[in-house]
Design an enzyme around this catalytic site. Structure first.
Site, PDB file in Angstrom:
ATOM      1  N   CYS A  53       5.615  -5.386  -5.146  1.00 20.00           N
ATOM      2  CA  CYS A  53       4.491  -4.601  -5.667  1.00 20.00           C
ATOM      3  C   CYS A  53       3.283  -5.460  -6.026  1.00 20.00           C
ATOM      4  CB  CYS A  53       4.927  -3.728  -6.844  1.00 20.00           C
ATOM      5  SG  CYS A  53       5.469  -4.624  -8.313  1.00 20.00           S
ATOM      6  N   HIS A 104       6.192  -2.780 -12.543  1.00 18.76           N
ATOM      7  CA  HIS A 104       5.695  -2.248 -11.272  1.00 18.76           C
ATOM      8  C   HIS A 104       4.201  -1.982 -11.392  1.00 18.76           C
ATOM      9  CE1 HIS A 104       6.172  -0.527  -7.322  1.00 18.76           C
ATOM     10  NE2 HIS A 104       5.558   0.584  -7.704  1.00 18.76           N
ATOM     11  N   HIS A 116       1.177   1.743  -3.538  1.00 16.74           N
ATOM     12  CA  HIS A 116       2.029   0.681  -4.072  1.00 16.74           C
ATOM     13  C   HIS A 116       3.074   0.303  -3.040  1.00 16.74           C
ATOM     14  CE1 HIS A 116       5.528   3.397  -5.300  1.00 16.74           C
ATOM     15  NE2 HIS A 116       4.611   4.226  -4.823  1.00 16.74           N
TER      16      HIS A 116
END
Length: 156
Positions: A53, A104, A116
């Site tokens: 990520c 994240h 993402h």
């Protein structure tokens, strides 16, 4: 005469291909994200061969000469905090997916969506309003405030 026409046509093709390449290096944020959509997840990955990520964030923002830290946790401390209702395209959105703080990150793209690198599906879009993400949202940060960079990311 045919050779001359073919030479001119060939030169035109080469010239336009070069122009396209130059344009690609000045892609908008949407174009930069779209270019890697579907790229697989790779832990520690920072290239178009595979991203985690925060590696995805680094890859996209590096195209606009915006330098960020390597991990989602450290990225969550950069720039200025933004309330979820004040999000603008290009803001970073952070989530607690591991149960122990920020783990994240994605890029807010507008209309309630963010891009993402998902560990299960690679680079993709999701909505902030989805149960999974809305329950895990931690913070958002605006890491770009330079007018020149904003114009590159969002050309008119």
């Amino acid at each position: 005469m045919k050779k001359w026409i073919l030479s001119v046509a060939g030169a035109a093709v080469l010239f336009s291909a070069g122009a396209g390449s130059a344009f690609a290096s000045q892609a908008s944020l949407s174009e930069a994200v779209d270019a890697v959509m579907g790229t697989p997840y790779k832990w520690g990955g920072t290239t178009a061969e595979g991203f985690d990520c925060s590696g995805f964030i680094l890859y996209v923002f590096n195209q606009f000469d915006v330098k960020l830290s390597r991990t989602s946790e450290s990225q969550s401390k950069e720039g200025i905090e933004v309330a979820q209702e004040d999000l603008q395209p290009g803001d970073l959105v952070f989530f607690n997916t591991s149960g122990s703080g920020v783990s994240h990150v994605g890029i807010y793209m507008g209309d309630g969506q963010f891009a993402h690198s998902s560990s299960s599906k690679g680079v993709k879009f999701n909505k902030l309003s989805e149960d999974y993400y809305s329950k895990r949202f931690v913070t958002a940060r605006r890491v770009v405030d330079d007018t020149d960079v904003m114009q590159k990311m969002f050309p008119q």
